[in-house]
Design an enzyme around this catalytic site. Structure first.
Site, PDB file in Angstrom:
ATOM      1  N   GLY A 117      22.493  73.612 -65.130  1.00 57.81           N
ATOM      2  CA  GLY A 117      22.611  73.047 -66.829  1.00 57.81           C
ATOM      3  C   GLY A 117      23.548  74.600 -67.439  1.00 57.81           C
ATOM      4  O   GLY A 117      24.010  74.747 -66.935  1.00 57.81           O
ATOM      5  N   GLY A 153      33.797  76.592 -65.442  1.00 54.28           N
ATOM      6  CA  GLY A 153      32.926  77.323 -66.682  1.00 54.28           C
ATOM      7  C   GLY A 153      34.472  77.805 -67.845  1.00 54.28           C
ATOM      8  O   GLY A 153      34.229  76.898 -68.587  1.00 54.28           O
ATOM      9  N   ASP A 154      35.373  77.160 -67.420  1.00 53.61           N
ATOM     10  CA  ASP A 154      36.581  76.807 -68.121  1.00 53.61           C
ATOM     11  C   ASP A 154      36.467  75.760 -68.284  1.00 53.61           C
ATOM     12  O   ASP A 154      37.063  75.921 -69.758  1.00 53.61           O
ATOM     13  CB  ASP A 154      37.578  77.367 -67.349  1.00 53.61           C
ATOM     14  CG  ASP A 154      38.042  78.832 -66.157  1.00 53.61           C
ATOM     15  OD1 ASP A 154      37.569  79.109 -66.945  1.00 53.61           O
ATOM     16  OD2 ASP A 154      38.004  78.984 -65.161  1.00 53.61           O
TER      17      ASP A 154
HETATM   18  P1  ADP Z   1      32.013  79.658 -63.903  1.00 51.55           P
HETATM   19  O1  ADP Z   1      32.681  78.557 -63.698  1.00 51.55           O
HETATM   20  O2  ADP Z   1      31.862  80.791 -65.690  1.00 51.55           O
HETATM   21  O3  ADP Z   1      30.672  80.497 -63.389  1.00 51.55           O
HETATM   22  P2  ADP Z   1      28.824  78.078 -64.086  1.00 51.55           P
HETATM   23  O4  ADP Z   1      29.182  78.056 -62.922  1.00 51.55           O
HETATM   24  O5  ADP Z   1      28.187  77.955 -64.720  1.00 51.55           O
HETATM   25  O6  ADP Z   1      29.834  78.654 -64.928  1.00 51.55           O
HETATM   26  O7  ADP Z   1      29.724  76.248 -65.214  1.00 51.55           O
HETATM   27  C1  ADP Z   1      29.828  75.652 -66.208  1.00 51.55           C
HETATM   28  C2  ADP Z   1      28.994  74.662 -65.777  1.00 51.55           C
HETATM   29  O8  ADP Z   1      29.652  73.350 -65.054  1.00 51.55           O
HETATM   30  C3  ADP Z   1      27.370  74.739 -65.717  1.00 51.55           C
HETATM   31  O9  ADP Z   1      26.809  74.917 -66.623  1.00 51.55           O
HETATM   32  C4  ADP Z   1      27.232  72.978 -65.308  1.00 51.55           C
HETATM   33  O10 ADP Z   1      27.465  72.233 -66.762  1.00 51.55           O
HETATM   34  C5  ADP Z   1      28.670  72.481 -64.078  1.00 51.55           C
HETATM   35  N1  ADP Z   1      28.257  73.134 -63.436  1.00 51.55           N
HETATM   36  C6  ADP Z   1      28.900  73.616 -62.422  1.00 51.55           C
HETATM   37  N2  ADP Z   1      28.500  74.291 -61.122  1.00 51.55           N
HETATM   38  C7  ADP Z   1      27.350  72.956 -61.049  1.00 51.55           C
HETATM   39  C8  ADP Z   1      26.515  72.285 -59.986  1.00 51.55           C
HETATM   40  N3  ADP Z   1      26.757  72.986 -58.765  1.00 51.55           N
HETATM   41  N4  ADP Z   1      26.076  70.802 -60.190  1.00 51.55           N
HETATM   42  C9  ADP Z   1      26.573  70.299 -61.298  1.00 51.55           C
HETATM   43  N5  ADP Z   1      26.971  71.007 -62.618  1.00 51.55           N
HETATM   44  C10 ADP Z   1      27.796  72.545 -62.123  1.00 51.55           C
END
Ligand code: ADP
Length: 307
Positions: A224, A250-251
């Site tokens: 989350g 993230g985007d």
């Molecule tokens: P980034 O792509 O910038 O590294 P994250 O991986 O933290 O960012 O993803 C952003 C948001 O997308 C998370 O806060 C979550 O809500 C969702 N998300 C990303 N990966 C997952 C996952 N494996 N399972 C569930 N939700 C995900």
């Protein structure tokens, strides 16, 4: 209208292979080719959610033409500086064991002259589109430009009361936050690198408060997110989902935030919507795409508490 800035765009090639390992030769099970760079992912999600969006940055060569064609096809208004070099390719290899390997080309060198042209364009876009009040600047800075490029864009925008979301990492993020962007959205690695710490999810609330930024969302992938919006702190808890391709989550979260903010959502609704967009990207094959039915459904399963 929402504006996205992608200084180092790319053609993103995602290859899905079974049993991926070093040294092997693999045939893809399927592949997806999209115009990429974080800002363009944000743009696609904004468009999918019916927003008016304009994209800018640098494009060059045949890859640049490919990206422009794709943006035109998607009705994303685009106004990029054309450069001599060739826009880069980025490769993601996704495998059945859940592994995910990325190879990112360095991309073209951008000269100061081109950057000057970009600044002029950025100013013109903002002057000619008085409805643009919200801008996202995302990703890496191309070779040839100084680390303080984002800081300069933020300082410029602050003068005109235009809010900037900065989604970057390393020195670009460190430098950029000196100009006080409206929001940053680092993931856990990025915030740890910014703070030069090795914090876990429980103990960085005080640390992010010390950054003295108005809004911060630290996204934690499957765990989350944690958010600071003005003086309120929130823990965002999400259910487990069947992830297919989390690249671009993230985007998508940023696109969701921009929309929620434009629509004047309260904090809880805004964070739920942004988080649901991130999750919805993770269950699609395409980077920077969301499933609208999943989005509607998952939004009610996200829990947020004040911390
Ligand atoms: P980034 O792509 O910038 O590294 P994250 O991986 O933290 O960012 O993803 C952003 C948001 O997308 C998370 O806060 C979550 O809500 C969702 N998300 C990303 N990966 C997952 C996952 N494996 N399972 C569930 N939700 C995900």
């Amino acid at each position: 209208m929402l504006l996205t800035v992608t200084l180092n765009p790319s053609i993103d090639r995602s290859y899905y292979v079974e049993g991926f390992n070093k040294n092997g030769v693999y045939r893809t099970k399927y592949e997806k080719i999209t115009s990429g760079g974080k800002g363009l992912n944000v743009s696609r999600v904004l468009k999918k959610l019916d927003m008016d969006v304009m994209a800018t940055g640098f494009l060059g060569g045949k890859s640049g033409e490919y990206i422009k064609d794709e943006l035109d096809r998607l009705s994303i208004i685009n106004d990029f500086v054309n450069i001599d070099g060739e826009t880069r390719n980025c490769i993601a290899i996704l495998s059945d064991d859940g592994s995910h390997t990325e190879i990112l080309e360095k991309g073209p060198v951008i000269t100061e002259e081109y950057f000057y042209l970009f600044l002029k364009k950025f100013e013109n876009i903002l002057e000619q589109n008085s409805d643009i009040k919200f801008v996202s600047v995302s990703g890496s800075i191309p070779q040839g430009l100084k680390d303080n490029v984002y800081k300069r864009l933020i300082m410029y925008s602050n003068k005109f009361d235009i809010k900037i979301i900065l989604d970057s990492s390393g020195e670009y993020l460190k430098n950029g936050i000196e100009a006080k962007p409206f929001l940053i959205k680092p993931n856990l690695d990025e915030i740890n690198s910014l703070l030069n710490k090795n914090l876990n999810q429980k103990n960085f609330i005080e640390e992010i408060e010390n950054l003295e930024l108005e809004n911060i969302i630290v996204s934690l992938g499957e765990d989350g997110a944690i958010a600071k919006l003005k003086n309120n702190f929130y823990r965002i808890m999400i259910p487990k989902i069947n992830v297919i391709n989390p690249v671009g989550s993230g985007d998508s979260m940023i696109a969701g935030f921009m929309i929620g903010y434009e629509k004047d959502y309260d904090d809880i609704r805004l964070l739920k919507f942004a988080t649901a967009c991130g999750m919805s990207n993770a269950i699609t094959k395409t980077t920077g795409d969301i499933d609208l039915n999943f989005l509607k459904d998952i939004i009610n399963k996200i829990e947020i508490k004040n911390v």
